[in-house]
Scaffold this active site. Sequence first.
Site, PDB file in Angstrom:
ATOM      1  N   LEU A  66     104.724  68.232 112.219  1.00 24.45           N
ATOM      2  CA  LEU A  66     105.531  67.014 112.275  1.00 24.45           C
ATOM      3  C   LEU A  66     105.623  66.499 110.839  1.00 24.45           C
ATOM      4  O   LEU A  66     104.647  66.570 110.091  1.00 24.45           O
ATOM      5  CB  LEU A  66     104.886  65.939 113.153  1.00 24.45           C
ATOM      6  CG  LEU A  66     104.905  66.154 114.656  1.00 24.45           C
ATOM      7  CD1 LEU A  66     104.145  65.032 115.364  1.00 24.45           C
ATOM      8  CD2 LEU A  66     106.318  66.235 115.183  1.00 24.45           C
ATOM      9  N   ASP A  67     106.776  65.995 110.456  1.00 23.65           N
ATOM     10  CA  ASP A  67     106.942  65.469 109.108  1.00 23.65           C
ATOM     11  C   ASP A  67     105.959  64.344 108.837  1.00 23.65           C
ATOM     12  O   ASP A  67     105.502  63.660 109.752  1.00 23.65           O
ATOM     13  CB  ASP A  67     108.365  64.952 108.908  1.00 23.65           C
ATOM     14  CG  ASP A  67     109.397  66.059 108.876  1.00 23.65           C
ATOM     15  OD1 ASP A  67     109.013  67.219 108.623  1.00 23.65           O
ATOM     16  OD2 ASP A  67     110.577  65.761 109.101  1.00 23.65           O
ATOM     17  N   PHE A  68     105.702  64.118 107.568  1.00 22.23           N
ATOM     18  CA  PHE A  68     104.796  63.068 107.103  1.00 22.23           C
ATOM     19  C   PHE A  68     105.121  61.722 107.747  1.00 22.23           C
ATOM     20  O   PHE A  68     104.240  61.040 108.266  1.00 22.23           O
ATOM     21  CB  PHE A  68     104.887  62.989 105.572  1.00 22.23           C
ATOM     22  CG  PHE A  68     104.224  61.800 104.964  1.00 22.23           C
ATOM     23  CD1 PHE A  68     102.838  61.716 104.905  1.00 22.23           C
ATOM     24  CD2 PHE A  68     104.970  60.779 104.415  1.00 22.23           C
ATOM     25  CE1 PHE A  68     102.213  60.623 104.322  1.00 22.23           C
ATOM     26  CE2 PHE A  68     104.356  59.684 103.827  1.00 22.23           C
ATOM     27  CZ  PHE A  68     102.983  59.610 103.781  1.00 22.23           C
TER      28      PHE A  68
END
Length: 141
Positions: A66-68
């Site tokens: 999952l993106d930051f």
Amino acid sequence: MEPGSVENLSIVYRSRDFLVVNKHWDVRIDSKAWRETLTLQKQLRYRFPELADPDTCYGFRFCHQLDFSTSGALCVALNKAAAGSAYRCFKERRVTKAYLALVRPAAGAHPGEPGNHQPCHWQEQHGGPGPHHVHRGLAGL
């Protein structure tokens, strides 16, 4: 959701093969950089030191990313066989991820004021430009 800390990792599901956690927004999944003060890897190591696997690069087998800045459910395999099974499911597209964006007005904005219309009401109220125009006053768009 409150900002992430090493202590506030939320567990969504746990079995003998998988752990599903709710990753906080603005938290990296893993890092070997000393400057990263908080990562999901550190949260997992703090909460479940017995599950850390020294045979892996980061101590845990993350099944996906999952993106930051993205929060949400993230699956961690707890053994090599489970990791292989999850990998095959993603590779063969038997597993999908879905994203839901929650948008709220910017702080101090009032939905009825000009420039602060909610996207779902814009065309009803104005008949105006298509659904891809910019909505001023809405955070996250």
